[in-house]
Design a protein around this motif. Structure first.
Motif, PDB file in Angstrom:
ATOM      1  N   ASP A 180      16.660   1.828  -0.529  1.00  0.00           N
ATOM      2  CA  ASP A 180      16.468   1.264  -1.874  1.00  0.00           C
ATOM      3  C   ASP A 180      15.034   0.825  -2.141  1.00  0.00           C
ATOM      4  N   ARG A 181      14.114   1.113  -1.197  1.00  0.00           N
ATOM      5  CA  ARG A 181      12.696   0.771  -1.385  1.00  0.00           C
ATOM      6  C   ARG A 181      11.817   2.008  -1.500  1.00  0.00           C
ATOM      7  N   VAL A 182      12.439   3.171  -1.615  1.00  0.00           N
ATOM      8  CA  VAL A 182      11.661   4.413  -1.671  1.00  0.00           C
ATOM      9  C   VAL A 182      10.710   4.407  -2.858  1.00  0.00           C
ATOM     10  N   GLU A 183      11.172   4.057  -4.031  1.00  0.00           N
ATOM     11  CA  GLU A 183      10.313   4.085  -5.223  1.00  0.00           C
ATOM     12  C   GLU A 183       9.193   3.061  -5.129  1.00  0.00           C
ATOM     13  N   ALA A 184       9.429   1.966  -4.440  1.00  0.00           N
ATOM     14  CA  ALA A 184       8.385   0.952  -4.284  1.00  0.00           C
ATOM     15  C   ALA A 184       7.292   1.411  -3.338  1.00  0.00           C
ATOM     16  N   PHE A 185       7.643   2.234  -2.350  1.00  0.00           N
ATOM     17  CA  PHE A 185       6.682   2.619  -1.319  1.00  0.00           C
ATOM     18  C   PHE A 185       6.154   4.046  -1.476  1.00  0.00           C
ATOM     19  N   PHE A 186       6.832   4.875  -2.267  1.00  0.00           N
ATOM     20  CA  PHE A 186       6.414   6.266  -2.436  1.00  0.00           C
ATOM     21  C   PHE A 186       6.317   6.609  -3.920  1.00  0.00           C
ATOM     22  N   ALA A 187       5.248   7.321  -4.260  1.00  0.00           N
ATOM     23  CA  ALA A 187       5.073   7.812  -5.629  1.00  0.00           C
ATOM     24  C   ALA A 187       5.335   9.309  -5.657  1.00  0.00           C
ATOM     25  N   LYS A 188       5.527   9.857  -6.859  1.00  0.00           N
ATOM     26  CA  LYS A 188       5.723  11.298  -7.008  1.00  0.00           C
ATOM     27  C   LYS A 188       4.459  11.941  -7.544  1.00  0.00           C
ATOM     28  N   GLN A 189       4.053  13.034  -6.901  1.00  0.00           N
ATOM     29  CA  GLN A 189       2.898  13.776  -7.365  1.00  0.00           C
ATOM     30  C   GLN A 189       3.302  14.680  -8.542  1.00  0.00           C
ATOM     31  N   CYS A 190       2.322  15.387  -9.079  1.00  0.00           N
ATOM     32  CA  CYS A 190       2.587  16.232 -10.235  1.00  0.00           C
ATOM     33  C   CYS A 190       3.660  17.274  -9.963  1.00  0.00           C
ATOM     34  N   ASP A 191       3.701  17.765  -8.753  1.00  0.00           N
ATOM     35  CA  ASP A 191       4.708  18.781  -8.409  1.00  0.00           C
ATOM     36  C   ASP A 191       6.050  18.170  -7.999  1.00  0.00           C
ATOM     37  N   GLY A 192       6.148  16.837  -8.091  1.00  0.00           N
ATOM     38  CA  GLY A 192       7.402  16.166  -7.778  1.00  0.00           C
ATOM     39  C   GLY A 192       7.553  15.761  -6.331  1.00  0.00           C
ATOM     40  N   SER A 193       6.618  16.155  -5.490  1.00  0.00           N
ATOM     41  CA  SER A 193       6.714  15.796  -4.066  1.00  0.00           C
ATOM     42  C   SER A 193       6.281  14.349  -3.858  1.00  0.00           C
ATOM     43  N   PRO A 194       6.902  13.649  -2.914  1.00  0.00           N
ATOM     44  CA  PRO A 194       6.576  12.238  -2.689  1.00  0.00           C
ATOM     45  C   PRO A 194       5.267  12.071  -1.920  1.00  0.00           C
ATOM     46  N   VAL A 195       4.629  10.961  -2.136  1.00  0.00           N
ATOM     47  CA  VAL A 195       3.416  10.604  -1.410  1.00  0.00           C
ATOM     48  C   VAL A 195       3.420   9.102  -1.186  1.00  0.00           C
ATOM     49  N   LEU A 196       2.930   8.663  -0.052  1.00  0.00           N
ATOM     50  CA  LEU A 196       2.912   7.243   0.277  1.00  0.00           C
ATOM     51  C   LEU A 196       1.953   6.500  -0.645  1.00  0.00           C
ATOM     52  N   ARG A 197       2.430   5.428  -1.234  1.00  0.00           N
ATOM     53  CA  ARG A 197       1.575   4.617  -2.106  1.00  0.00           C
ATOM     54  C   ARG A 197       0.553   3.845  -1.262  1.00  0.00           C
ATOM     55  N   PRO A 198      -0.663   3.661  -1.789  1.00  0.00           N
ATOM     56  CA  PRO A 198      -1.659   2.849  -1.069  1.00  0.00           C
ATOM     57  C   PRO A 198      -1.201   1.418  -0.854  1.00  0.00           C
ATOM     58  N   THR A 199      -0.310   0.930  -1.705  1.00  0.00           N
ATOM     59  CA  THR A 199       0.148  -0.460  -1.594  1.00  0.00           C
ATOM     60  C   THR A 199       1.337  -0.623  -0.640  1.00  0.00           C
ATOM     61  N   ALA A 200       1.843   0.500  -0.113  1.00  0.00           N
ATOM     62  CA  ALA A 200       3.011   0.410   0.771  1.00  0.00           C
ATOM     63  C   ALA A 200       2.611  -0.173   2.124  1.00  0.00           C
ATOM     64  N   PRO A 201       3.246  -1.237   2.565  1.00  0.00           N
ATOM     65  CA  PRO A 201       2.915  -1.803   3.877  1.00  0.00           C
ATOM     66  C   PRO A 201       3.291  -0.822   4.996  1.00  0.00           C
ATOM     67  N   ARG A 202       2.352  -0.594   5.887  1.00  0.00           N
ATOM     68  CA  ARG A 202       2.618   0.268   7.036  1.00  0.00           C
ATOM     69  C   ARG A 202       2.935  -0.616   8.232  1.00  0.00           C
ATOM     70  N   LEU A 203       4.009  -0.275   8.918  1.00  0.00           N
ATOM     71  CA  LEU A 203       4.486  -1.080  10.037  1.00  0.00           C
ATOM     72  C   LEU A 203       4.033  -0.441  11.350  1.00  0.00           C
ATOM     73  N   HIS A 204       3.418  -1.237  12.225  1.00  0.00           N
ATOM     74  CA  HIS A 204       2.883  -0.765  13.511  1.00  0.00           C
ATOM     75  C   HIS A 204       3.556  -1.525  14.648  1.00  0.00           C
ATOM     76  N   SER A 205       3.363  -1.035  15.882  1.00  0.00           N
ATOM     77  CA  SER A 205       3.863  -1.755  17.059  1.00  0.00           C
ATOM     78  C   SER A 205       2.870  -1.610  18.195  1.00  0.00           C
ATOM     79  N   ARG A 206       2.875  -2.589  19.065  1.00  0.00           N
ATOM     80  CA  ARG A 206       1.958  -2.562  20.210  1.00  0.00           C
ATOM     81  C   ARG A 206       2.412  -1.555  21.266  1.00  0.00           C
ATOM     82  N   THR A 207       3.693  -1.235  21.311  1.00  0.00           N
ATOM     83  CA  THR A 207       4.168  -0.291  22.314  1.00  0.00           C
ATOM     84  C   THR A 207       3.955   1.160  21.893  1.00  0.00           C
TER      85      THR A 207
END
Length: 303
Positions: A180-207
């Motif tokens: 339910d957070r896809v639209e908040a984190f991904f935008a649609k390009q002109c061809d309809g394909s999704p792309v990660l929004r610059p504002t989407a938090p990226r989650l990392h791990s030390r392992t």
């Protein structure tokens, strides 16, 4: 002075192989038949019996007209050897049965263990109730044969030359987030394909600190700079994605249950990152061994 009950000076026994030849010859009262039963030559059996006689200093057989007959000493020794062999055989059967009933100890990387292996293990146990499995969590190099029979590892490190590696599945990764957070984190390009929004938090791990870099390299894309959050363990970053905190790099096998149930979404799909998981064993797995069914099952549930 030595202890009175010390066994250091115990009587030396004739070689066990020679005693085994003698017992069969005594039971059959025939060197030729004993040779056939033991898959040896007549001469080999005769020499073995002679060696026991010379060792003990007594005749065990009377040899008459190309036939042999037990002497009184021979009957005494035959009974004793037969009883000893029965005791050894009983102990051997017991030990082998104990070994067959002992659980296979399998070490598995913690996140794969929690999110993939444990949820599926009941199907293996139902199919193979005679092969108990004991699971332990562990990652990286592992010493097999010292409390650990097998290990499931990703080939992101070098293992010893003597280790047998049985490939299970290729690692496929992709960005995942709560459905339910896809639209908040991904935008649609002109061809309809999704792309990660610059504002989407990226989650990392030390392992798995290079997870996003590996995905970039595998896809030829570059994730935009933006907010990020670091977690101590890879498992926590995936749980954070489930909680809707951002977008994590999720290996397919680790997130497939959540994706298939609709909890997580993978708008950009999954790509192979060049690594793979293997079942490691100290020796090649024999077709009739207890680990062979586990290997076959692991490969099947990974499909």
């Amino acid at each position: 002075m030595g202890e009175q009950d010390s066994q250091i000076g115990a009587t030396r026994l004739p070689p066990l192989a020679a005693l085994r030849c003698f017992e069969v010859a005594a039971r059959l009262e025939s060197f030729s038949q004993a040779a056939d039963a033991l898959h040896l030559t007549h001469g080999a059996v005769s020499r073995a019996v002679r060696a026991v006689e010379e060792d003990l200093g007594v005749a065990l057989f009377e040899r008459r007209n190309r036939r042999v007959f037990l002497t009184a000493a021979g009957r005494m020794l035959a009974n004793a050897v037969r009883e000893g062999l029965r005791t050894i055989e009983a102990a051997t059967r017991s030990l082998r049965q104990t070994a067959r009933n002992a659980p296979l100890t399998v070490s598995c990387e913690p996140t794969l263990l929690m999110r993939w292996l444990i949820p599926r293990l009941s199907s293996f146990q139902a199919a193979h109730p005679d092969i108990p499995i004991h699971l332990t969590a562990g990652g990286g190099p592992v010493t097999l044969g010292h409390g650990v029979d097998l290990a499931i590892r990703r080939d992101d490190f070098l293992w010893a030359d003597h280790v047998s590696a049985n490939r299970l599945f290729a690692e496929r990764v992709g960005p995942v987030c709560r459905a339910d957070r896809v639209e908040a984190f991904f935008a649609k390009q002109c061809d309809g394909s999704p792309v990660l929004r610059p504002t989407a938090p990226r989650l990392h791990s030390r392992t798995r600190p290079g997870a996003w870099d590996h995905w970039n390299a595998a896809t030829g894309q570059t994730a935009p700079d933006g907010p990020s959050q670091m977690f101590e363990h890879f498992y926590f970053s995936l749980q954070a994605a489930v909680a809707g905190l951002g977008v994590a790099i999720g290996p397919w096998q680790l997130v497939r249950d959540d994706v298939e149930s609709g909890i997580l979404a993978a708008p950009l799909g999954f790509v192979e990152d060049g690594s793979a998981y293997h079942l490691l064993s100290p020796d090649p797995l024999a077709d009739g061994g207890r680990a062979a069914p586990l290997l076959e099952w692991l490969r099947r549930v990974a499909e």
